[in-house]
Design an enzyme around this catalytic site. Structure first.
Site, PDB file in Angstrom:
ATOM      1  N   ASP A  44      46.755  42.025  41.071  1.00 28.58           N
ATOM      2  CA  ASP A  44      48.005  41.314  41.358  1.00 28.58           C
ATOM      3  C   ASP A  44      48.293  40.296  40.244  1.00 28.58           C
ATOM      4  O   ASP A  44      49.341  39.654  40.242  1.00 28.58           O
ATOM      5  CB  ASP A  44      48.013  40.687  42.754  1.00 28.58           C
ATOM      6  N   SER A  45      47.370  40.223  39.254  1.00 24.86           N
ATOM      7  CA  SER A  45      47.658  39.493  38.019  1.00 24.86           C
ATOM      8  C   SER A  45      48.918  40.050  37.375  1.00 24.86           C
ATOM      9  O   SER A  45      49.497  39.412  36.490  1.00 24.86           O
ATOM     10  CB  SER A  45      46.483  39.606  37.040  1.00 24.86           C
ATOM     11  N   ASP A  83      44.975  46.028  44.043  1.00 28.10           N
ATOM     12  CA  ASP A  83      44.887  44.737  44.726  1.00 28.10           C
ATOM     13  C   ASP A  83      45.821  44.695  45.936  1.00 28.10           C
ATOM     14  O   ASP A  83      46.958  45.171  45.868  1.00 28.10           O
ATOM     15  CB  ASP A  83      45.318  43.610  43.778  1.00 28.10           C
ATOM     16  N   LYS A 113      41.428  46.230  46.828  1.00 31.58           N
ATOM     17  CA  LYS A 113      40.639  45.005  46.640  1.00 31.58           C
ATOM     18  C   LYS A 113      41.336  43.866  47.367  1.00 31.58           C
ATOM     19  O   LYS A 113      42.567  43.773  47.329  1.00 31.58           O
ATOM     20  CB  LYS A 113      40.492  44.671  45.155  1.00 31.58           C
ATOM     21  N   GLU A 115      40.794  39.482  48.519  1.00 32.23           N
ATOM     22  CA  GLU A 115      40.077  38.246  48.189  1.00 32.23           C
ATOM     23  C   GLU A 115      39.535  37.563  49.436  1.00 32.23           C
ATOM     24  O   GLU A 115      40.216  37.534  50.473  1.00 32.23           O
ATOM     25  CB  GLU A 115      41.027  37.281  47.448  1.00 32.23           C
ATOM     26  N   GLU A 182      34.453  36.182  40.319  1.00 32.64           N
ATOM     27  CA  GLU A 182      35.312  35.565  39.293  1.00 32.64           C
ATOM     28  C   GLU A 182      35.050  34.062  39.182  1.00 32.64           C
ATOM     29  O   GLU A 182      34.979  33.353  40.201  1.00 32.64           O
ATOM     30  CB  GLU A 182      36.791  35.809  39.648  1.00 32.64           C
TER      31      GLU A 182
HETATM   32  O1  KIV Z   1      44.421  40.415  39.660  1.00 35.74           O
HETATM   33  C1  KIV Z   1      43.513  40.665  38.830  1.00 35.74           C
HETATM   34  O2  KIV Z   1      43.734  41.107  37.681  1.00 35.74           O
HETATM   35  C2  KIV Z   1      42.149  40.437  39.261  1.00 35.74           C
HETATM   36  C3  KIV Z   1      41.107  40.402  38.190  1.00 35.74           C
HETATM   37  C4  KIV Z   1      41.234  39.153  37.413  1.00 35.74           C
HETATM   38  C5  KIV Z   1      39.754  40.583  38.744  1.00 35.74           C
HETATM   39  O3  KIV Z   1      41.909  40.257  40.410  1.00 35.74           O
END
Ligand code: KIV
Length: 279
Positions: A44-45, A83, A113, A115, A182
């Site tokens: 989600d970056s 994510d 994924k 968090e 992280e």
């Molecule tokens: O959103 C993302 O790119 C991430 C990585 C930094 C692990 O969660």
């Protein structure tokens, strides 16, 4: 051969480091896949590096599905992890399963994924029960930026370090197939890595993890401004792009592009006839 949850697990067992990079589009995913990266994360970056937001919080399910589907089409062998965006799994277990399912069905991801530690174990259990592999994410979890008061290294005090170890064991027990660590001290990541049978994938967590992940714009030198300490710039693609774009502008302006070799030919007879008609 498509990488799977078992591939990553075997890599941990044999000590073969797992390589993961973020990607958000077909072309980049295809290049990474052809280079042999083990896993691709549609992080989600993307909210920050693709959409220009200040943090990851505004990212929607629609954004994630759109980019995940593009990456999935380019990733023949890499394990594709998508994510779950902010508020797509926190409110209820039902939301979590429905949204995880959309990333698999509509996005073509191989895993999702999310968090958090103990507080998201019910969600992890339910998603895994729906036959969807879950990668957990602990430490400096960017969706908690407001709660943390900024992007700060986590787990430095004894209490916080203990909590991270306990969280890691709980997410493993809940069925997570791997965990991203992280922004935590390298020695703490080593302890967690040794305690878990599932692979740890580090970002800003030292080289004792079972694998590494980086945001590709950071590691290829595409981002400007502050670079976090843990980022190594493996190439300066941004500088190459700037050079190419500047050359294109000046050659187009001065008329040297397109040159003869970039143009299509036609028989002189056709042109002569057309010119007669135009007179
Ligand atoms: O959103 C993302 O790119 C991430 C990585 C930094 C692990 O969660």
């Amino acid at each position: 051969m498509k990488n799977t949850v078992s591939t990553l697990l075997k890599q941990k067992q044999s000590g073969d480091k797992i390589t993961m990079l973020t990607a958000y589009d077909y072309t980049t995913a295809k290049i990474m896949d052809e280079c042999g990266v083990n896993a691709i994360l549609i992080g989600d970056s993307l909210g920050m590096v693709m959409l220009g937001y200040e943090n990851t919080l505004p990212v929607t399910m629609e954004d994630m599905i759109h980019h995940t589907a593009a990456v999935s089409r380019g990733a023949e062998n890499a394990f594709v992890v998508a994510d779950m965006p902010f508020m797509s799994y926190q409110v209820s277990v039902q939301d979590a399963v429905i949204n995880a399912g959309r990333l698999i069905k509509e996005g073509g991801a191989n895993a999702v994924k999310l968090e958090g530690g103990a507080e998201v174990c019910d969600q992890i259990r339910a998603i895994v029960n729906a036959s969807i592999p879950v990668v957990a994410h602990l430490g400096l979890t960017p969706q908690s930026v407001n709660a943390f008061g900024g992007f700060k290294v986590q787990g430095k005090s004894l209490d916080k370090a203990r909590k991270l170890i306990a969280d890691a064991l709980e997410i493993q027990e809940a069925g997570a197939c791997a965990v991203v660590l992280e922004g935590i001290p390298a020695k703490l990541a080593d302890i967690i890595t040794k305690k878990l049978f599932i692979p740890t994938i580090g970002i800003g967590a030292g080289n004792g993890c079972d694998g590494q992940v980086l945001v590709y714009q950071d590691m290829l030198g595409l981002t400007t401004g502050h670079t976090p300490k843990f980022v190594k710039r493996f190439a300066e693609v941004g500088a190459l792009m700037r050079q190419g774009i500047t050359d294109y502008i000046s050659e187009t302006k001065e008329g040297s592009f397109p040159a003869q070799e970039h143009t299509y030919a036609v028989d002189d007879d056709v042109i002569n006839e057309l010119m007669k008609e135009c007179d």
